[in-house]
Design a protein around this motif. Structure first.
Motif, PDB file in Angstrom:
ATOM      1  N   SER A 181       0.837  -1.188   0.000  1.00 37.08           N
ATOM      2  CA  SER A 181       0.000   0.000   0.000  1.00 37.08           C
ATOM      3  C   SER A 181       0.877   1.245   0.000  1.00 37.08           C
ATOM      4  O   SER A 181       2.025   1.203   0.468  1.00 37.08           O
ATOM      5  N   ARG A 182       0.327   2.334  -0.505  1.00 32.85           N
ATOM      6  CA  ARG A 182       0.920   3.620  -0.180  1.00 32.85           C
ATOM      7  C   ARG A 182       0.609   3.938   1.283  1.00 32.85           C
ATOM      8  O   ARG A 182      -0.338   3.415   1.856  1.00 32.85           O
ATOM      9  N   HIS A 183       1.459   4.781   1.854  1.00 31.41           N
ATOM     10  CA  HIS A 183       1.209   5.383   3.171  1.00 31.41           C
ATOM     11  C   HIS A 183       1.318   4.412   4.345  1.00 31.41           C
ATOM     12  O   HIS A 183       0.804   4.693   5.427  1.00 31.41           O
ATOM     13  N   LEU A 184       1.979   3.260   4.142  1.00 28.35           N
ATOM     14  CA  LEU A 184       2.323   2.434   5.302  1.00 28.35           C
ATOM     15  C   LEU A 184       3.206   3.244   6.248  1.00 28.35           C
ATOM     16  O   LEU A 184       3.190   3.024   7.458  1.00 28.35           O
ATOM     17  N   ASP A 186       2.963   6.524   7.704  1.00 26.12           N
ATOM     18  CA  ASP A 186       3.253   5.826   8.945  1.00 26.12           C
ATOM     19  C   ASP A 186       1.965   5.195   9.489  1.00 26.12           C
ATOM     20  O   ASP A 186       1.805   5.027  10.676  1.00 26.12           O
ATOM     21  N   LYS A 187       1.056   4.847   8.563  1.00 26.15           N
ATOM     22  CA  LYS A 187      -0.233   4.343   9.025  1.00 26.15           C
ATOM     23  C   LYS A 187      -0.137   2.933   9.597  1.00 26.15           C
ATOM     24  O   LYS A 187      -1.004   2.522  10.379  1.00 26.15           O
ATOM     25  N   ALA A 188       0.922   2.194   9.245  1.00 23.12           N
ATOM     26  CA  ALA A 188       1.149   0.918   9.926  1.00 23.12           C
ATOM     27  C   ALA A 188       1.350   1.163  11.414  1.00 23.12           C
ATOM     28  O   ALA A 188       0.821   0.430  12.263  1.00 23.12           O
ATOM     29  N   SER A 189       2.082   2.225  11.751  1.00 21.83           N
ATOM     30  CA  SER A 189       2.339   2.548  13.155  1.00 21.83           C
ATOM     31  C   SER A 189       1.087   3.083  13.838  1.00 21.83           C
ATOM     32  O   SER A 189       0.867   2.827  15.029  1.00 21.83           O
ATOM     33  N   VAL A 190       0.265   3.847  13.115  1.00 21.82           N
ATOM     34  CA  VAL A 190      -0.992   4.345  13.688  1.00 21.82           C
ATOM     35  C   VAL A 190      -1.882   3.167  14.082  1.00 21.82           C
ATOM     36  O   VAL A 190      -2.475   3.145  15.168  1.00 21.82           O
ATOM     37  N   ALA A 191      -1.976   2.169  13.200  1.00 25.73           N
ATOM     38  CA  ALA A 191      -2.765   0.974  13.509  1.00 25.73           C
ATOM     39  C   ALA A 191      -2.198   0.243  14.727  1.00 25.73           C
ATOM     40  O   ALA A 191      -2.952  -0.241  15.587  1.00 25.73           O
ATOM     41  N   ILE A 192      -0.880   0.168  14.814  1.00 25.75           N
ATOM     42  CA  ILE A 192      -0.239  -0.493  15.952  1.00 25.75           C
ATOM     43  C   ILE A 192      -0.555   0.236  17.253  1.00 25.75           C
ATOM     44  O   ILE A 192      -0.855  -0.391  18.279  1.00 25.75           O
ATOM     45  N   ILE A 193      -0.524   1.551  17.228  1.00 24.42           N
ATOM     46  CA  ILE A 193      -0.833   2.318  18.432  1.00 24.42           C
ATOM     47  C   ILE A 193      -2.301   2.160  18.820  1.00 24.42           C
ATOM     48  O   ILE A 193      -2.632   1.998  20.003  1.00 24.42           O
ATOM     49  N   LEU A 194      -3.199   2.212  17.845  1.00 25.04           N
ATOM     50  CA  LEU A 194      -4.617   2.000  18.153  1.00 25.04           C
ATOM     51  C   LEU A 194      -4.840   0.646  18.818  1.00 25.04           C
ATOM     52  O   LEU A 194      -5.578   0.532  19.810  1.00 25.04           O
ATOM     53  N   TYR A 195      -4.200  -0.385  18.267  1.00 21.50           N
ATOM     54  CA  TYR A 195      -4.373  -1.717  18.846  1.00 21.50           C
ATOM     55  C   TYR A 195      -3.746  -1.781  20.240  1.00 21.50           C
ATOM     56  O   TYR A 195      -4.297  -2.424  21.153  1.00 21.50           O
ATOM     57  N   THR A 196      -2.608  -1.129  20.431  1.00 21.91           N
ATOM     58  CA  THR A 196      -1.953  -1.127  21.739  1.00 21.91           C
ATOM     59  C   THR A 196      -2.855  -0.503  22.797  1.00 21.91           C
ATOM     60  O   THR A 196      -2.996  -1.037  23.910  1.00 21.91           O
ATOM     61  N   ILE A 197      -3.474   0.630  22.467  1.00 20.59           N
ATOM     62  CA  ILE A 197      -4.393   1.276  23.403  1.00 20.59           C
ATOM     63  C   ILE A 197      -5.561   0.345  23.732  1.00 20.59           C
ATOM     64  O   ILE A 197      -5.959   0.195  24.898  1.00 20.59           O
ATOM     65  N   LYS A 198      -6.103  -0.304  22.704  1.00 20.47           N
ATOM     66  CA  LYS A 198      -7.203  -1.256  22.908  1.00 20.47           C
ATOM     67  C   LYS A 198      -6.759  -2.399  23.826  1.00 20.47           C
ATOM     68  O   LYS A 198      -7.462  -2.757  24.776  1.00 20.47           O
TER      69      LYS A 198
END
Length: 344
Positions: A181-184, A186-198
């Motif tokens: 994908s484009r924009h991994l 830093d959106k891969a990291s955004v997804a990781i942070i969202l999951y970490t908070i969850k």
């Protein structure tokens, strides 16, 4: 241990929402809605970033963990007499990496128009020098998917100078675990942070230190985390990406720990602690240096913050182009982040 499908769900969603630097509100709204579902409060910085705070036992020495929601993109520089659009880039990328890509023009009045980015000489059947034309911003343009042939035709659509041009991500998850994908970054990291908070909140995990998650929105232009870092922050961890390639040690299948980038070395003791966490928990990791790289942590240090900094992230191949990573690298990064949050 971790719900990988939920991690991929977050990633798919954030990749689908356009967020070039300066045009990130739609993604901010989505993230705030996900935090609302988790019953986790957040606050917005003056620049439009998000800060989510999870209270810990020690409130005097806080940790701040960042990722950036902004991506590469472009703006309308000129509406040409022929009805095509000249572009000015937002962020640093090679022009050949966007040639032939579909895009969306977002106008100030909320209208969206699709188009394609081409060179000014896009056909080998017409132009003798089509192959040799230098790929520069001046030689690229957007062909709008509307019946337009003049500047006036385009202006009647409501398109104007400064309108944002968003590149289609073209996200694809393969059966073998790759994510293209484009924009991994830093959106891969955004997804990781969202999951970490969850994960931390739903499992009622008590953190040793109050931990802030800072989602910045101007990283691609150099000043994402240059302001608004919580005042008690002693350690600042940037979750961005590793950069695999010739002469590099990074991998798409591991968490990459940066020892040094263009802003200089990261904190030695902080880096050693992250490596020790990987060793003690059998987390696949790679150490690397990046000569043409900066991060939110770099911006924070240049802004004068007295903090220890470190940088980690999944390996992202062909960064600032059509990128690729692997779910193993994302999971390793997630695992290190969650273990770091719980460490003393």
């Amino acid at each position: 241990m971790y719900n990988i499908e939920k991690l991929k769900y977050y990633l798919q969603n954030v990749l689908e929402i356009s967020s070039p630097t300066g045009y990130t509100q739609d993604l901010t709204d989505y993230i705030m809605e996900e935090l609302h579902i988790l019953d986790v409060p957040c606050k917005t910085t003056n620049k439009g970033g998000l800060i989510i705070t999870l209270n810990g036992e020690d409130t005097s020495s806080e940790r701040t963990i960042s990722a950036h929601i902004d991506t590469l993109g472009a703006m309308v520089k000129e509406i040409k007499l022929t009805g095509t659009i000249a572009i000015t880039p937002v962020g640093g990328y090679m022009m050949n990496s966007i040639e032939g890509e579909n895009c969306t023009i977002a106008t100030l009045d909320g209208k969206n128009y699709s188009g394609t980015i081409q060179t000014i000489k896009p056909s080998v059947h017409i132009y003798d020098d089509a192959r040799d034309l230098k790929r520069t911003a001046e030689n690229m343009e957007v062909i709008i998917d509307e019946k337009v042939s003049t500047k006036e035709d385009v202006e009647k659509l409501g398109i104007n100078i400064g309108d944002f041009i968003c590149f289609d991500p073209r996200t694809h998850f393969t059966e073998s675990g790759f994510i293209k994908s484009r924009h991994l970054d830093d959106k891969a990291s955004v997804a990781i942070i969202l999951y970490t908070i969850k994960y931390l909140t739903e499992n009622n995990i008590t953190l040793p230190y109050t931990t802030n998650f800072y989602l910045s929105n101007y990283e691609e232009v150099g000043h994402g985390a240059a302001a608004a870092i919580p005042v008690n922050t002693k350690e600042f961890l940037s979750i961005d990406m590793g950069a695999p390639g010739t002469g590099q040690n990074s991998s798409e299948f591991s968490v990459c720990i940066c020892a040094k980038d263009s802003s200089g070395p990261y904190d030695y003791s902080f880096r050693k602690n992250l490596i020790d966490i990987c060793k003690n928990n059998d987390i696949s990791y790679k150490i690397d240096t990046y000569p043409h790289y900066g991060s939110d942590a770099s911006a924070a240090l240049r802004a004068g913050y007295d903090i220890k900094t470190a940088l980690i992230g999944t390996g992202v191949f062909a960064s600032h182009g059509y990128e690729r990573t692997h779910i193993d690298g994302m999971t390793a990064t997630l695992d290190l982040l969650i273990k770091y949050c719980q460490s003393n």
